[in-house]
Design an enzyme around this catalytic site. Structure first.
Site, short mmCIF file in Angstrom:
data_model
loop_
_atom_site.label_atom_id
_atom_site.label_comp_id
_atom_site.label_asym_id
_atom_site.label_seq_id
_atom_site.Cartn_x
_atom_site.Cartn_y
_atom_site.Cartn_z
N LYS A 1 -4.07 -10.00 -7.30
CA LYS A 1 -5.33 -10.35 -6.63
C LYS A 1 -6.46 -9.48 -7.18
CE LYS A 1 -6.53 -8.77 -2.42
NZ LYS A 1 -6.75 -8.57 -0.99
N LYS B 1 -10.83 -4.84 -4.52
CA LYS B 1 -11.93 -3.92 -4.77
C LYS B 1 -11.48 -2.49 -5.01
CE LYS B 1 -13.12 -4.67 -0.02
NZ LYS B 1 -12.03 -4.00 0.69
N LYS C 1 0.84 -1.21 0.00
CA LYS C 1 0.00 0.00 0.00
C LYS C 1 0.87 1.26 0.00
CE LYS C 1 -4.19 -1.94 0.54
NZ LYS C 1 -5.25 -1.92 -0.43
P1 ATP Z 1 -8.45 -3.22 -0.93
O1 ATP Z 1 -8.42 -3.28 -2.41
O2 ATP Z 1 -9.15 -2.04 -0.39
O3 ATP Z 1 -7.11 -3.41 -0.30
P2 ATP Z 1 -9.35 -5.93 -0.92
O4 ATP Z 1 -10.24 -6.09 -2.09
O5 ATP Z 1 -7.98 -6.45 -1.04
O6 ATP Z 1 -9.32 -4.44 -0.44
P3 ATP Z 1 -9.93 -6.56 1.78
O7 ATP Z 1 -10.91 -5.69 2.45
O8 ATP Z 1 -8.48 -6.30 2.07
O9 ATP Z 1 -10.13 -6.62 0.23
O10 ATP Z 1 -10.25 -8.07 2.10
C1 ATP Z 1 -11.35 -8.57 2.78
C2 ATP Z 1 -11.19 -10.05 2.92
O11 ATP Z 1 -11.36 -10.62 1.65
C3 ATP Z 1 -9.82 -10.50 3.40
O12 ATP Z 1 -9.98 -11.63 4.21
C4 ATP Z 1 -9.10 -10.85 2.12
O13 ATP Z 1 -8.12 -11.81 2.33
C5 ATP Z 1 -10.23 -11.39 1.29
N1 ATP Z 1 -10.05 -11.16 -0.14
C6 ATP Z 1 -9.98 -9.97 -0.76
N2 ATP Z 1 -9.78 -10.12 -2.07
C7 ATP Z 1 -9.74 -11.45 -2.29
C8 ATP Z 1 -9.55 -12.27 -3.44
N3 ATP Z 1 -9.37 -11.71 -4.62
N4 ATP Z 1 -9.57 -13.60 -3.30
C9 ATP Z 1 -9.76 -14.15 -2.11
N5 ATP Z 1 -9.94 -13.46 -0.97
C10 ATP Z 1 -9.92 -12.14 -1.05
#
Ligand code: ATP
Ligand code: LTN
Length: 334
Positions: free
Chosen positions: A196, A199, A114
């Site tokens: 990954k 969002k 980040k």
């Molecule tokens: P950001 O983009 O704001 O960092 P993010 O999409 O990575 O957010 P988080 O809020 O960090 O999502 O994650 C929420 C939960 O969902 C965590 O347990 C994370 O491991 C899981 N998660 C997020 N994206 C994925 C993915 N693509 N596949 C599997 N698990 C996910």
């Protein structure tokens, strides 16, 4: 006597929930509410470690609550709340900052990622994010914390903090276990299988959100990256065919079919049939969630009732732990 084990998890309302959020953590949660005493929350305090538009943050927090319910988290059977409504999170977060070491916080992969992506806003909150996450967890003394693979490091840091804290003050906190589902633990971007599906960071073409309509979902899957080899067959080989492997993981998680069954189903058919089939399966799994979310969002007073009751229940549990901590560390009781 309540013999149920406790479970807790949260997602930041930092972007619209995606298929990754659903297949990673969210779709496992409804099964857990029957068996465990569960707490699920919208991690809005964590979301502001990256700059957020206030109106969008408010909208997404409520939308996320509606999505939790639409996915099957019955508010009568678990506790759903907004993190900033339960002030004990910020309070214990501060205390735990004093038990988290600079060195260990510096090693966190998410902080490094980040910081690289937000070079103009490497704020203190981004750095101390894991202490707040440890507070989220420890306030409720959970046995398990279901998270995706990328959050394992934070749960491990939480365990280190517990050991350090308990080592000084006795058994104050229970040591939490991360619970990481095997399939779907990491759904990748449809256009960049090395990253990954996130969002807030994935470009629009690489992700599917829970609120996308069927047309938009199909379009994303049709343009999904597969691979450039000449073989063009549906085979699970994450090292050499990461795009295909990702689509297979999605299809497998959604349909319950094994990789071998999927290989057989598309044997000799190339990607032309495979990609839309994955799209259609995703459309069908997301359709009821989207429709129910829309219905719930039109009933603001219901949602208000849910998050208020959730905050009351969560505060009650959290206050018990916080009081114990304050006493142990020597704060004068009021
Ligand atoms: P950001 O983009 O704001 O960092 P993010 O999409 O990575 O957010 P988080 O809020 O960090 O999502 O994650 C929420 C939960 O969902 C965590 O347990 C994370 O491991 C899981 N998660 C997020 N994206 C994925 C993915 N693509 N596949 C599997 N698990 C996910
Ligand atoms: N850091 C997590 C979200 C999160 C969380 C938590 C998950 C905040 N607090 C407590 C589990 C338990 C993330 O970025 N996905």
């Amino acid at each position: 006597m309540n013999e149920k084990k406790t479970m807790l998890s949260g997602i930041k309302p930092s972007g619209d929930l995606t298929l990754g959020s659903y297949l990673g953590p969210l779709h496992h949660w409804p099964k857990m509410i029957e068996e465990y005493d569960c707490y699920f929350f919208m991690a809005d305090l964590h979301a502001i470690t990256v700059r957020q538009d206030p109106a969008a943050l408010r909208r997404r927090t409520l939308e996320q609550l509606a999505q939790y319910i639409a996915c099957g988290l019955d508010p009568d059977k678990c506790t759903l709340f907004i993190q900033s409504h339960v002030r004990q999170h910020a309070e214990l977060g501060w205390v735990l900052n004093c038990y988290a070491m600079f060195g260990e916080l510096s090693r966190m992969t998410q902080f490094k990622d980040k910081s690289a992506k937000n070079a103009d806003n490497i704020n203190g909150g981004l750095f101390t994010y894991p202490s707040l996450m440890a507070a989220d967890i420890l306030l409720y003394q959970p046995d398990f914390v279901p998270v995706g693979e990328d959050q394992k490091q934070h749960v491990e840091l939480t365990r280190n903090i517990v050991q350090r804290f308990n080592g000084v003050y006795g058994d104050v906190f229970k040591v939490p276990e991360p619970y990481i589902p095997k399939v779907g633990a990491r759904i990748m971007s449809l256009t960049n299988p090395a990253a990954k599906m996130s969002k807030s960071e994935t470009e629009d073409t690489g992700r599917v959100t829970l609120m996308d309509d069927p047309g938009a979902i199909m379009k994303q899957f049709k343009r999904a990256i597969t691979d450039s080899d000449t073989e063009r067959c549906v085979r699970y080989d994450p090292d050499n065919k990461p795009g295909v492997a990702n689509l297979m993981t999605i299809y497998s998680t959604v349909t319950g079919k094994t990789y071998a069954e999927i290989e057989q189903e598309f044997d000799g058919q190339g990607y032309g049939k495979f990609k839309p089939a994955v799209g259609e399966a995703v459309v069908e799994i997301l359709r009821p969630i989207r429709e129910e979310t829309q219905r719930l969002l039109s009933d603001k007073s219901y949602l208000e009732g849910v998050y208020r009751a959730g905050a009351d229940k969560a505060s009650h549990a959290a206050e018990k732990t916080l009081r114990k901590v304050y006493k142990k560390i020597g704060f004068v009781a009021r």
